[in-house]
Design an enzyme around this catalytic site. Structure first.
Site, PDB file in Angstrom:
ATOM      1  N   SER A 214      78.645  14.852 -33.083  1.00 64.29           N
ATOM      2  CA  SER A 214      79.394  16.088 -33.279  1.00 64.29           C
ATOM      3  C   SER A 214      80.119  16.517 -32.011  1.00 64.29           C
ATOM      4  O   SER A 214      79.747  16.162 -30.888  1.00 64.29           O
ATOM      5  CB  SER A 214      78.444  17.209 -33.708  1.00 64.29           C
ATOM      6  OG  SER A 214      77.616  17.602 -32.623  1.00 64.29           O
ATOM      7  N   THR A 217      77.790  18.584 -29.600  1.00 59.63           N
ATOM      8  CA  THR A 217      76.943  17.771 -28.727  1.00 59.63           C
ATOM      9  C   THR A 217      77.778  17.084 -27.654  1.00 59.63           C
ATOM     10  O   THR A 217      77.366  16.978 -26.496  1.00 59.63           O
ATOM     11  CB  THR A 217      76.166  16.736 -29.548  1.00 59.63           C
ATOM     12  OG1 THR A 217      75.378  17.420 -30.535  1.00 59.63           O
ATOM     13  CG2 THR A 217      75.245  15.920 -28.664  1.00 59.63           C
ATOM     14  N   GLU A 236      82.798   9.803 -28.896  1.00 58.79           N
ATOM     15  CA  GLU A 236      83.478   9.614 -30.181  1.00 58.79           C
ATOM     16  C   GLU A 236      82.968  10.710 -31.105  1.00 58.79           C
ATOM     17  O   GLU A 236      81.811  10.700 -31.525  1.00 58.79           O
ATOM     18  CB  GLU A 236      83.171   8.226 -30.753  1.00 58.79           C
ATOM     19  CG  GLU A 236      83.823   7.926 -32.078  1.00 58.79           C
ATOM     20  CD  GLU A 236      83.340   6.603 -32.659  1.00 58.79           C
ATOM     21  OE1 GLU A 236      83.206   6.527 -33.895  1.00 58.79           O
ATOM     22  OE2 GLU A 236      83.076   5.665 -31.886  1.00 58.79           O
ATOM     23  N   CYS A 272      83.484  10.907 -39.947  1.00 58.18           N
ATOM     24  CA  CYS A 272      84.299  11.714 -39.040  1.00 58.18           C
ATOM     25  C   CYS A 272      85.776  11.612 -39.383  1.00 58.18           C
ATOM     26  O   CYS A 272      86.562  12.474 -38.989  1.00 58.18           O
ATOM     27  CB  CYS A 272      84.042  11.312 -37.597  1.00 58.18           C
ATOM     28  SG  CYS A 272      84.293   9.559 -37.258  1.00 58.18           S
TER      29      CYS A 272
END
Length: 473
Positions: A214, A217, A236, A272
């Site tokens: 995420s 994070t 990423e 994602c």
């Protein structure tokens, strides 16, 4: 998560226990890093051909045991078995792609140094960083961490891998396959646990951290690494990805609807690269929206091994499902398709679609089967909406001609830009990453080689030589 606590993996589709094991506390993390540190120098001295050969054996093992690995992935994530088999196949395919990428991106080059009359060579070679930490996600618990692990090992690094606390069994199985292929002890250490274990690993004696997860994070890791510029950090992260449909031909509407559904709802929206916003023209776009709604009504949702196979399974757990439900309910606008949770005890969600035209929706990644529809008057407004996000991972255009796509490509702010293909279509033979809050300019996939080794430039001659001819008495 206290060190004495057991980590448990629960099958999301039925709530039963799949795996359990001890949580790695700070001391266990430090010991794993120390073992990796001790093992790494000999591995770095191992010829590249031998490192590549071992990884090819790993790929052969994964290929031979694809169904077994896929079964674990499907049980642990809830994704349909057909999709889990595709993920397992990607694990094996990563090896050949990484070997090719290492040669293209981080190989050795030598050429004559023109300024040196003694015939010296200008050389560029690459060295491994040392010990790299890998923090894996739960949505692709084998493929995505493996996308860091394989190029890191190939470059001569040792790896300390923390799987997602929601998918520890897949992480253990992945590591066991490397060991079965003959990877020497210490070169791939696994530490299991949640956020505390991840924080301990990020603070340990590592030379870099490779992360998929995420944006929140990723931002926390960026702050943690701010005072350690000598350690590499590759992030990423997620996306609030736009899918713009413009001038779609009548004959292509059904195909376009399939692209929308795959973009938005593949993996239960837990990718994602999933499309979060469908942007259409006022009036002409209505036909596509209607076909999308009709197609979603036909969608099969079920457990991973159901027959016939479902299109999508559950979310990873009940907390994730509750977060998605709440985020969808908070979206402003007119609900076109309500999101439902058929069984409150299990994390299955049906797709939800809401028309947010004219409303200021939060710029957040809703990591589940939620899609916004936004209607605009012209293509300039469509592009403004597409770029109205702090993220910048994926974007796609449906319809139009080459001229329109060239404009879309030029004006899009994203690292993956597709035309008449889903937003979640990305080739492993190309770089994969985004801008803004989607990454820190270290794309993975084919370009993962770039952050797994650093370049060393030199001028190399067989005899001492320097042009010291001016300024001496």
């Amino acid at each position: 998560m206290p060190p004495s606590e057991l980590l448990r993996s629960i099958r999301p589709h039925d709530g039963t226990l799949l795996w359990e094991g001890p949580v790695a506390g700070p001391s266990a993390v430090a010991e794993a890093v120390a073992r990796a540190r001790a093992a790494q120098p000999a591995w770095a001295r191992t010829p590249l051909a031998e490192r590549a050969g071992l990884l090819r054996r790993f790929a052969e093992l994964v290929t031979a045991r694809t169904e077994d690995l896929a079964r674990t992935i499907a049980e642990e994530t809830g994704k349909p078995f057909w999709e889990a088999k595709g993920e397992a196949a990607s694990v094996a395919a990563k090896v050949a792609i990484s070997i090719e990428a290492y040669g293209v991106r981080t190989g050795t080059t030598e050429r004559p140094f023109a300024a040196d009359p003694a015939g010296a060579m200008q050389a560029v070679r690459h060295k491994p960083h040392g010990v790299l930490a890998v923090l894996g996600p739960y949505n692709f618990p084998a493929h995505l961490p493996n996308g860091h692990i394989v190029p890191a090992l190939l470059a001569g690094n040792a790896v300390v891998f923390k799987p997602s606390e929601l998918t520890p069994a897949t992480g253990e199985k992945l590591a066991a396959l490397f060991a079965a292929a003959g990877l020497p002890a210490g070169l791939l250490e696994v530490v299991q646990g949640g956020g505390e274990t991840g924080a301990a690993l990020a603070a340990a004696d590592i030379d870099g951290l490779l992360f998929t997860g995420s944006a929140a994070t990723g931002a926390a890791l960026t702050r943690r690494f701010a005072e350690t510029p000598h350690r590499i950090l590759a992030l990423e992260m997620g996306g609030n990805n736009p899918l713009v449909a413009w001038d779609v031909a009548e004959a292509d509407l059904d195909a376009a609807a399939r692209v929308v559904v795959q973009s938005a709802f593949l993996s239960a929206g837990q990718r994602c690269t999933c499309a979060r916003r469908l942007i259409v023209a006022e009036g002409p776009g209505e036909a596509l929206v209607e076909r999308v709604l009709a197609l979603v009504e036909r969608m099969r949702i079920g457990p991973p091994f159901a027959e016939p196979q479902p299109f999508m399974g559950p979310l990873i757990d009940g907390r994730a499902a509750a977060r998605v439900e709440a985020a969808f309910a908070a979206l402003p606008g007119r609900v076109l398709l309500p999101m439902r949770r058929p069984d409150p005890a299990l994390p299955f969600l049906t797709p939800g679609i809401v028309d947010t035209t004219g409303h200021a929706a939060p710029d957040e990644e809703i990591f589940g089967p939620a899609l916004q529809v936004i209607r605009v008057r012209d293509f300039a407004a469509a592009m403004a909406q597409a770029n109205a996000t702090r993220f910048g991972l994926a974007a796609a255009l449906l319809g139009g001609d080459r001229t329109l796509f060239d404009r879309f490509w030029a004006e899009s702010r994203a690292g993956v830009v597709n035309w008449n293909r889903p937003t979640n279509g990305a080739a492993s033979s190309a770089p994969f990453g985004g801008v803004g809050w989607s990454g820190n300019h270290r794309p993975s996939a084919f370009y993962a080689a770039d952050y797994c080794a650093f370049p060393v430039a030199g001028i190399e001659g067989t005899r001492p030589h320097a042009p010291l001819a001016t300024g001496l008495d």
